[in-house]
Write a protein that holds these residues in place. Structure first.
Motif, PDB file in Angstrom:
ATOM      1  N   PRO A 215       0.741  -1.189  -0.061  1.00 32.88           N
ATOM      2  CA  PRO A 215      -0.093  -0.064   0.042  1.00 32.88           C
ATOM      3  C   PRO A 215       0.963   1.257  -0.017  1.00 32.88           C
ATOM      4  O   PRO A 215       2.116   1.153   0.357  1.00 32.88           O
ATOM      5  CB  PRO A 215      -0.955  -0.072   1.129  1.00 32.88           C
ATOM      6  N   VAL A 216       0.215   2.398  -0.408  1.00 36.92           N
ATOM      7  CA  VAL A 216       1.061   3.442  -0.538  1.00 36.92           C
ATOM      8  C   VAL A 216       1.657   4.021   0.866  1.00 36.92           C
ATOM      9  O   VAL A 216       0.604   3.823   1.876  1.00 36.92           O
ATOM     10  CB  VAL A 216       0.281   4.763  -1.276  1.00 36.92           C
ATOM     11  N   CYS A 217       2.779   4.481   1.167  1.00 37.83           N
ATOM     12  CA  CYS A 217       3.287   4.955   2.350  1.00 37.83           C
ATOM     13  C   CYS A 217       2.910   6.619   2.381  1.00 37.83           C
ATOM     14  O   CYS A 217       3.206   7.134   1.352  1.00 37.83           O
ATOM     15  CB  CYS A 217       4.757   4.897   2.466  1.00 37.83           C
ATOM     16  N   LEU A 218       2.481   6.927   3.492  1.00 37.21           N
ATOM     17  CA  LEU A 218       1.990   8.240   3.805  1.00 37.21           C
ATOM     18  C   LEU A 218       2.855   9.230   5.014  1.00 37.21           C
ATOM     19  O   LEU A 218       2.430   8.915   6.065  1.00 37.21           O
ATOM     20  CB  LEU A 218       0.415   8.400   3.894  1.00 37.21           C
ATOM     21  N   GLY A 219       3.873   9.456   4.399  1.00 42.79           N
ATOM     22  CA  GLY A 219       4.769  10.028   5.429  1.00 42.79           C
ATOM     23  C   GLY A 219       4.256  11.349   5.856  1.00 42.79           C
ATOM     24  O   GLY A 219       3.757  12.222   4.821  1.00 42.79           O
ATOM     25  N   ASP A 220       4.505  11.681   7.019  1.00 42.64           N
ATOM     26  CA  ASP A 220       3.560  12.963   7.677  1.00 42.64           C
ATOM     27  C   ASP A 220       4.643  13.686   8.428  1.00 42.64           C
ATOM     28  O   ASP A 220       5.050  13.466   9.587  1.00 42.64           O
ATOM     29  CB  ASP A 220       2.525  12.412   8.471  1.00 42.64           C
ATOM     30  N   ASP A 221       4.560  15.253   7.908  1.00 42.77           N
ATOM     31  CA  ASP A 221       5.379  16.032   8.434  1.00 42.77           C
ATOM     32  C   ASP A 221       4.825  16.341   9.863  1.00 42.77           C
ATOM     33  O   ASP A 221       5.792  16.837  10.920  1.00 42.77           O
ATOM     34  CB  ASP A 221       5.786  17.404   7.987  1.00 42.77           C
TER      35      ASP A 221
END
Length: 485
Positions: free
Chosen positions: A126-132
């Motif tokens: 699944p797509v990785c959703l990096g979050d600042d």
């Protein structure tokens, strides 16, 4: 290395996605995998049909837009005439970098993941959703995702039996070798190696413009704990073009004392010049540098940060030229005449709105409503006289919130609720655009909650209908945000 070909393609606006891509390259090499890393727009996109394994690392900018160095790829990959089996031989994974304080969080990564599936690609993960905004930063999501990625990659693409995972404690050779020069190159002075005064084309990160700094004015009170400054540059002859809300990026320079400490610690001659030569074929050879002028990192324009401390020190030392270039901002203002705008800019978040208001007033637009918040009227009320003069002329409706001037703290979201009828009337009856800029921690969510309440109380909408109304404003770009940590 085995025959497995791993391609990492990145779309990066500020360099973070490129850094993550280089991390992927290092981890691939440690696993004895061949790996290439390229910016998306520098890769011949038609070759994707021949790639067996591709990792896409993509940031999301502005209101859900792709970074500048992947816009050509973005237009191509969404062509309607591409066959649904175009990428049926390709395994892929998408790693996104975004900020959950924005409505279109990681929009580019999500949309790209769906599009690659539509074109027949097979997703490894699944797509990785990096979050600042995560308390541990984007690595909190990236680290476990990469662990799963390597398990997936090494499953269908196993290592030969005589090769194993290199121990983490053993460093790999650097990408570049350092070569000292016996004499200073005659073709490039020390200063011009960093920034040219006669750039070919508009200034950029590789070729910034040396702009004279002409003013450096403190805009907070003398006793205020924050030293916030208004700094102006002369860009005559630069070729720079910009619109209200665009961002100036600055190439910083190491201080003489830091250079001295660095050279003493490593036994280096501070006047020695050097060049960096790539170890790997196809890598870019970097220009000549001196220790006094190594390339730095671009910094944002919003105080307080070291970008402003540096400029203050330079200006105090006398006339100075600063290497800079311009990047498009995240806010776009309406082109149609007579469209009102509601701007919420507490603290330094008011900076892009000052430019927008000046431009709109010059064009005869008077439907400008500004909600400004700060701690105290006499300490950090930025451009108070300017706002009041515009208000007197009938060009601006100014609403203020001074949070520390009464026992109960008052913020911009409280003022929004108080003026709910005005806000609702402008949005629903006059088609106003709503803008928000400032700190990303709590304020954006609080303002969104205030708007949802206004839609319910003034518009008579149910909870779900109010949320849908807000989402529609965001989707049609009538509600835009620009926030930072």
């Amino acid at each position: 290395m085995p025959n497995t070909r791993l391609l990492v393609l990145f779309g990066s606006q500020t360099g973070t996605a490129e850094d993550v891509s280089e991390r992927l390259r290092r981890e691939a090499r440690r696993r004895e995998l061949g790996c290439r890393v390229q910016a998306l727009d520098s890769y011949p996109v038609v070759n994707l049909i021949n790639e067996p394994l591709v990792i896409f690392v993509c940031a999301t900018t502005g209101q859900g837009e792709p970074p500048d160095n992947m816009k050509s790829f973005w237009r191509f990959i969404f062509r309607r005439n591409l066959p649904s089996t175009s990428l049926c031989q390709m395994d892929f994974a998408v790693l996104g970098l975004g900020d959950s304080s924005y409505a279109k969080f990681n929009f580019v990564a999500k949309k790209l993941h769906r599009r690659l599936l539509q074109l027949g690609g097979s997703a490894l993960l699944p797509v990785c959703l990096g979050d600042d905004q995560h308390e541990l930063g984007p690595d909190a999501t990236i680290d476990p995702w990469l662990h799963d990625l390597w398990e997936k990659v090494l499953g269908p693409h196993p290592l030969p039996l005589d090769l194993g995972l290199s121990p983490p404690g053993i460093p790999w050779p650097s990408k570049f070798t350092l070569k000292f020069l016996q004499e200073v190159p005659s073709t490039c002075s020390e200063e011009l190696c960093v920034a040219g005064t006669d750039p070919q084309g508009p200034p950029s990160e590789l070729q910034p413009f040396l702009a004279p700094m002409v003013t450096n004015q403190r805009v907070t009170g003398p006793s205020h704990f924050q030293d916030v400054r208004l700094i102006e540059f002369d860009i005559t002859g630069s070729g720079v073009s910009f619109v209200a809300g665009d961002v100036v990026l600055i190439q910083p320079e190491n201080t003489a004392s830091h250079v001295q400490q660095f050279c003493q610690a490593l036994g280096l001659d501070p006047d020695q010049h050097f060049t960096l030569q790539p170890r790997e074929p196809g890598a870019v050879r970097l220009p000549t540098h001196g220790w006094r002028h190594p390339p730095g990192l671009p910094v944002g324009p919003y105080p307080p940060d070291p970008a402003t401390g540096l400029l203050h020190r330079l200006f105090s030392a006398g006339p100075v030229r600063v290497p800079l270039w311009v990047r498009s901002g995240g806010l776009t203002f309406p082109k149609t005449p007579d469209t009102p705008v509601i701007m919420v800019g507490p603290g330094t978040g008011v900076a892009p709105f000052r430019a927008a208001i000046q431009e709109r007033v010059a064009q005869g637009e008077t439907g400008n409503v500004l909600f400004f918040g700060c701690r105290q009227r006499d300490q950090d009320f930025y451009w108070e006289a300017e706002w009041k003069e515009l208000q007197t002329r009938g060009c601006l409706t100014l609403v203020t919130a001074f949070s520390r001037e009464q026992e109960q703290k008052v913020y911009v979201q409280h003022r929004l609720r108080e003026l709910g009828p005005l806000v609702w009337g402008l949005l629903d009856l006059r088609g106003a655009h709503f803008y928000l800029a400032g700190n990303a921690k709590y304020m954006p969510a609080d303002v969104s909650d205030a708007l949802t309440s206004i839609f319910q109380e003034e518009g008579g909408l149910s909870g779900p209908a109010a949320a849908a109304y807000l989402a529609r404003l965001q989707r049609t770009l009538r509600f835009q945000t620009e926030t930072w940590a």
